[in-house]
Design a protein around this motif. Structure first.
Motif, mmCIF file in Angstrom:
data_model
loop_
_atom_site.group_PDB
_atom_site.id
_atom_site.type_symbol
_atom_site.label_atom_id
_atom_site.label_comp_id
_atom_site.label_asym_id
_atom_site.label_seq_id
_atom_site.Cartn_x
_atom_site.Cartn_y
_atom_site.Cartn_z
ATOM 1 N N SER A 22 2.287 -6.584 9.352
ATOM 2 C CA SER A 22 2.653 -5.500 8.437
ATOM 3 C C SER A 22 4.119 -5.153 8.543
ATOM 4 O O SER A 22 4.790 -5.477 9.535
ATOM 5 C CB SER A 22 1.818 -4.260 8.735
ATOM 6 O OG SER A 22 2.135 -3.788 10.026
ATOM 7 N N ALA A 24 0.492 -6.595 5.096
ATOM 8 C CA ALA A 24 0.483 -5.305 4.408
ATOM 9 C C ALA A 24 1.864 -4.696 4.504
ATOM 10 O O ALA A 24 2.528 -4.803 5.541
ATOM 11 C CB ALA A 24 -0.539 -4.372 5.050
ATOM 12 N N SER A 51 4.291 -1.136 3.341
ATOM 13 C CA SER A 51 4.322 0.183 2.729
ATOM 14 C C SER A 51 5.740 0.716 2.733
ATOM 15 O O SER A 51 6.491 0.535 3.692
ATOM 16 C CB SER A 51 3.404 1.144 3.496
ATOM 17 O OG SER A 51 3.308 2.360 2.781
ATOM 18 N N ASP A 54 -5.232 0.813 -3.614
ATOM 19 C CA ASP A 54 -4.651 -0.079 -2.613
ATOM 20 C C ASP A 54 -5.679 -0.431 -1.536
ATOM 21 O O ASP A 54 -5.676 -1.523 -0.984
ATOM 22 C CB ASP A 54 -3.426 0.565 -1.954
ATOM 23 C CG ASP A 54 -2.327 0.857 -2.965
ATOM 24 O OD1 ASP A 54 -2.403 0.291 -4.077
ATOM 25 O OD2 ASP A 54 -1.415 1.643 -2.657
ATOM 26 N N ASP A 55 -6.544 0.563 -1.243
ATOM 27 C CA ASP A 55 -7.607 0.326 -0.270
ATOM 28 C C ASP A 55 -8.503 -0.806 -0.781
ATOM 29 O O ASP A 55 -8.923 -1.689 -0.022
ATOM 30 C CB ASP A 55 -8.415 1.626 -0.101
ATOM 31 C CG ASP A 55 -9.167 1.679 1.222
ATOM 32 O OD1 ASP A 55 -8.860 0.859 2.100
ATOM 33 O OD2 ASP A 55 -10.055 2.540 1.356
ATOM 34 N N VAL A 98 -6.700 -4.109 -0.253
ATOM 35 C CA VAL A 98 -6.811 -4.583 1.132
ATOM 36 C C VAL A 98 -8.181 -5.233 1.333
ATOM 37 O O VAL A 98 -8.298 -6.336 1.878
ATOM 38 C CB VAL A 98 -6.638 -3.409 2.136
ATOM 39 C CG1 VAL A 98 -6.882 -3.885 3.568
ATOM 40 C CG2 VAL A 98 -5.255 -2.797 2.008
ATOM 41 N N GLU A 99 -9.211 -4.534 0.877
ATOM 42 C CA GLU A 99 -10.572 -5.038 1.032
ATOM 43 C C GLU A 99 -10.715 -6.410 0.372
ATOM 44 O O GLU A 99 -11.304 -7.329 0.940
ATOM 45 C CB GLU A 99 -11.562 -4.037 0.412
ATOM 46 C CG GLU A 99 -13.027 -4.450 0.449
ATOM 47 C CD GLU A 99 -13.603 -4.499 1.862
ATOM 48 O OE1 GLU A 99 -13.120 -3.722 2.717
ATOM 49 O OE2 GLU A 99 -14.522 -5.304 2.101
ATOM 50 N N LYS A 105 -8.515 -3.178 9.333
ATOM 51 C CA LYS A 105 -9.493 -3.714 8.379
ATOM 52 C C LYS A 105 -9.380 -5.224 8.226
ATOM 53 O O LYS A 105 -10.287 -5.851 7.676
ATOM 54 C CB LYS A 105 -9.298 -3.056 7.015
ATOM 55 C CG LYS A 105 -9.803 -1.632 6.993
ATOM 56 C CD LYS A 105 -9.646 -1.014 5.628
ATOM 57 C CE LYS A 105 -10.300 0.367 5.640
ATOM 58 N NZ LYS A 105 -10.604 0.829 4.288
ATOM 59 N N ILE A 129 -4.475 6.637 2.169
ATOM 60 C CA ILE A 129 -4.076 5.446 1.417
ATOM 61 C C ILE A 129 -4.480 5.631 -0.047
ATOM 62 O O ILE A 129 -5.519 6.229 -0.345
ATOM 63 C CB ILE A 129 -4.738 4.181 2.022
ATOM 64 C CG1 ILE A 129 -4.190 2.912 1.367
ATOM 65 C CG2 ILE A 129 -6.255 4.247 1.901
ATOM 66 C CD1 ILE A 129 -4.644 1.626 2.059
ATOM 67 N N VAL A 188 0.841 -1.202 0.000
ATOM 68 C CA VAL A 188 0.000 0.000 0.000
ATOM 69 C C VAL A 188 0.874 1.250 0.000
ATOM 70 O O VAL A 188 1.973 1.259 0.549
ATOM 71 C CB VAL A 188 -0.956 0.037 1.227
ATOM 72 C CG1 VAL A 188 -1.961 -1.088 1.161
ATOM 73 C CG2 VAL A 188 -0.182 -0.027 2.538
ATOM 74 N N ALA A 216 -5.855 -7.013 7.899
ATOM 75 C CA ALA A 216 -4.529 -7.570 7.651
ATOM 76 C C ALA A 216 -3.998 -8.111 8.980
ATOM 77 O O ALA A 216 -4.356 -7.627 10.048
ATOM 78 C CB ALA A 216 -3.591 -6.494 7.099
ATOM 79 N N CYS A 219 -4.892 -0.635 7.729
ATOM 80 C CA CYS A 219 -4.940 -1.932 7.037
ATOM 81 C C CYS A 219 -5.092 -3.051 8.065
ATOM 82 O O CYS A 219 -5.861 -3.999 7.864
ATOM 83 C CB CYS A 219 -3.678 -2.171 6.220
ATOM 84 S SG CYS A 219 -3.467 -1.022 4.854
#
Lengths: 536, 258
Positions: B90, B67, B69, B44-45, B48-49, B85, B40, B12, B87, B82
């Protein structure tokens, strides 16, 4: 406003796809389409009945002159062709005769749209001499029928007075014409790092002069206070044509009576506001929005107290909504994701704004965490980007539109002591049920919903109906006003009196106050030509 | 795939929020980033979804969603979202102010793929700041994996075969491939969820590994392109109102539009 949203979404789509890819942009727009599905039946499609037919007890005042050819010739002598609209086969002037909710319809045959203050002065002087009744009109987004004619009054629109006059980037004082659209004023200020101290759902249409004339409250009153504080001066054309000018814009001026205050909230009954000088605060750099679910109205109040204490200077809006208002809005806003899959009894929208995002984030996060731990807040989301922030606001801002899109809406905007705020909605639903008016079609009432500005003790009771209906009106009025009066509230928190609440002022103001208001009206407008049949 | 377990990587990027109108800086060589809101990258959002939805639908199939970045320290805010939501883990690779080009990003991501034993990469088809639309393809090339770009629909046929419906000019194309593979996401794939408060609190306890570009000293991240100048598009000429169809046609002829 809706139009604005669609344009923004399309721009977003275009940007996401990158330039030079028309097919792509169109496809992206199509892809976004589900998010912007908004049913375009704003109001009852049928043309509203004439106000004079709906309210036969209101009679045309025979003292007012009926418009004659000589009057039209006079208007034509000072106005150009583009500044006059006359009713004819093609033009019914419905835009000017009907209010936004399609509840009231006047019968004006002429609309004047002067391009200068001097012309307005000449027109009023003439109308005063001839005893011709005049309705001042801005963006015509009023909610109490105050901005539309009742009979054959001349509509005087200030929409052609729409220039920013002056802005001082040091003091933040903005001077502009009354007909500047609120959103345009705010966009102009944004360029200079300032913000208009008032925001409301109708910002894309309503005028700066109009919001001052009705002393609109809106979404950020909690933070920036009322217009009685932020307006520094006004330019007003009085009914006799005199121009009262206090646009000098001093923050402190204790010489004599503060005359401008009389015109703020006067709803066009004692003068036509043509210019506004207003103090604007610096525009916050960081905004956060959080949408919360709570189990009771009791908890709404507790979260409010906690938010005031813990968010203090960055708290800029605290709005509450009941579940029924969200159900209606879900129906209307198909495609925009609601923050929660489950339903909860009440929702709260908190906005913070400040100068430092990190500082605000930390504060808000701590507040939200402890509100969750205390069990006050049962569920919640925070906007992670601008789009989500705007979408969350839509769930609050589009309630008014959603409550009327299935036929119509009876709107009550009242001030009540906080602890009684929601009990009015419960009482209204109970009363409508008892009267067998509420339920599935063909019953007229869909639902009475409540939402509003907890920060200001201001409740919006919206009774969503399938059709406007005398029985419903009788069940609600004066019931709502009596209820409010019994709790020492105000029957008009921010919408004003207009035509709808003219007869109910006594529920909030005492006889002494009413007498003084009447005396003032007679002083400024002895012939009563300005905005008749309304206010008092 | 022996283990039948998916290890998904979602790269992301933190970009200027797409509701904010980007402005060119005074030097005229980059976008002004001072005092601008960052969020974000929307594509990329969506990635993630999609990863989270795959996990929710096939609990036994997905072992981990990671995730990653590459960006300034602040990029940890978007990583935390992330994690909230859905993940599981990271990595933040702190690149300070260095802007990496797509090839460099792809090379760094390849290292992460090796380390994470990733077998499915879901990422935005492009970042809205530079609109390159390169990284996914380059990463697939470096890994020598199949790629499905511009995904509008992702379906698992079995545990290692994926059917992807792609957005292409004039319609859709459906392709299928076997893992490991790279999928890049388009707008229509899904509508991302909001970040829930409870999950945001829980996300604080989820692991975030912090690395810097120095940890990738074997990777050549030197820029190969030089930005000579950056300009805003010319403002559009204001429109004119016409009174009749005849006048409209005349005006259109004047500008040789017809």
């Amino acid at each position: 406003m809706i139009r604005g949203i669609i344009v923004k979404q399309l721009t977003k789509a275009a940007r996401l796809r990158g330039p030079g890819n028309v097919a792509g942009v169109l496809r992206a727009a199509a892809a976004l389409a589900p998010q912007i599905t908004i049913k375009h039946n704003y109001s009852s499609k049928a043309q509203p009945k004439l106000t004079s037919e709906l309210y036969p007890s209101v009679k045309r005042n025979p003292n007012y002159k009926k418009l004659a050819n000589e009057d039209i010739q006079f208007f034509q002598s000072i106005l150009t062709e583009n500044e006059i609209l006359q009713a004819n086969d093609k033009e019914d002037l419905a835009f000017y005769n009907e209010d936004w909710m399609r509840k009231y319809r006047g019968q004006s045959k002429i609309v004047l749209k002067p391009k200068s203050v001097e012309k307005i002065s000449q027109i009023l002087k003439y109308c005063n001499e001839q005893k011709i009744a005049v309705v001042p009109q801005g963006g015509n987004t009023g909610l109490v029928g105050g901005s539309v004619p009742v009979f054959d009054e001349v509509v005087l629109s200030v929409s052609n007075l729409n220039e920013i006059r002056n802005f001082d980037p040091v003091s933040g004082i903005l001077k502009c014409d009354a007909g500047v659209i609120l959103e345009n004023a705010d966009n102009f200020l944004a360029e200079h790092g300032y913000i208009f101290p008032l925001d409301l759902g109708a910002k894309g249409s309503c005028h700066v002069g109009g919001v001052v004339a009705c002393n609109a409250g809106g979404l950020r009153l909690l933070r920036y206070g009322s217009l009685h504080g932020s307006v520094l001066g006004l330019e007003v054309v009085l009914p006799n044509g005199d121009i009262l000018n206090s646009m000098h814009s001093l923050r402190k001026d204790n010489t004599g009576y503060d005359l401008k205050q009389l015109f703020i909230g006067s709803e066009g009954t004692i003068g036509i506001i043509t210019g506004v000088s207003i103090l604007t605060p610096p525009r916050p750099k960081a905004f956060n929005v959080s949408f919360l679910a709570v189990n009771s109205y009791e908890d709404v109040q507790k979260v409010f107290v906690k938010a005031k204490k813990e968010l203090l200077e960055i708290l800029s809006a605290f709005e509450f909504m009941d579940d029924k208002s969200q159900q209606l809005t879900k129906h209307h806003l198909a495609g925009v994701p609601h923050p929660f899959e489950e339903s909860y009894p009440f929702y709260i929208l908190i906005e913070t704004s400040g100068s430092n995002k990190d500082h605000d984030d930390e504060k808000l996060e701590k507040f939200l965490e402890s509100a969750m731990e205390d069990g006050l807040v049962v569920d919640g989301v925070v906007a992670q980007d601008e789009t989500e922030l705007r979408n969350l606001w839509q769930w609050r801002e589009l309630i008014p539109e959603s409550s009327q899109c299935q036929g119509g809406v009876y709107k009550y905007d009242v001030s009540l002591p906080l602890k009684h705020l929601y009990s009015l909605v419960e009482a209204a639903n109970a009363r409508l049920s008892e009267a067998a008016l509420l339920g599935d079609a063909p019953k007229p009432v869909i639902q009475a919903v409540g939402y509003g500005h907890v920060g200001d003790g201001n409740l919006h009771l919206n009774v969503a109906v399938r059709e406007y209906n005398k029985q419903v009106e009788k069940a609600l009025e004066p019931f709502v006003y009596e209820f409010v009066s019994s709790k020492n509230g105000s029957i008009s928190a921010e919408h004003g009196l207009g035509f709808q609440k003219k007869n109910y002022i006594g529920y909030t103001k005492n006889p002494q106050e009413i007498k003084m208001i009447k005396d003032l009206k007679t002083h400024f407008d002895p012939n009563g030509i300005l905005n008749p049949y309304k206010y008092i | 795939m022996a283990s039948k377990q998916l290890r998904i990587l979602v790269p992301v990027k933190r970009v200027v929020d797409y509701q904010i109108r980007p402005r060119v800086n005074k030097a005229g060589n980059a976008i002004e980033t001072n005092g601008v809101k960052f969020s974000i990258n929307p594509f990329d959002d969506i990635a993630v979804e999609e990863a989270v939805r795959i996990k929710e639908k096939n609990k036994s199939l997905v072992e981990n969603i990671h995730a990653v970045s590459i960006g300034p320290a602040k990029a940890q805010d978007i990583l935390r979202n992330c994690l909230a939501k859905g993940a599981d883990t990271s990595t933040l690779i702190d690149s300070k102010d260095v802007q990496l080009e797509p090839l460099a990003v792809a090379k760094v991501l390849k290292e992460i793929v090796d380390k994470q034993k990733t077998n499915l990469i879901i990422m935005g088809k492009q970042a809205i700041d530079d609109d390159c639309n390169n990284t996914g393809q380059m990463l697939a090339g470096l890994l020598n994996w199949p790629q499905a770009t511009n995904a509008a629909k992702v379906e698992f046929v079995d545990s290692d075969t994926v059917k992807v419906t792609r957005e292409i000019d004039g319609g859709e194309e459906t392709i299928s491939g076997t893992l490991p593979m790279v999928i890049t996401t388009d707008l229509r794939l899904n509508t991302p969820r909001y970040v829930g408060l409870q999950n945001l609190m829980k996300a604080k306890k989820k692991p975030m590994e912090k690395l810097s570009l120095k940890d990738f000293s074997n990777v050549d991240v030197q820029p190969r392109l030089k930005v000579i100048s950056m300009e805003e598009p010319k403002p559009r000429a204001p429109g004119v109102a016409v009174k009749s169809v005849d006048e409209l046609i005349e005006k259109l002829k004047d500008v040789k539009a017809i």
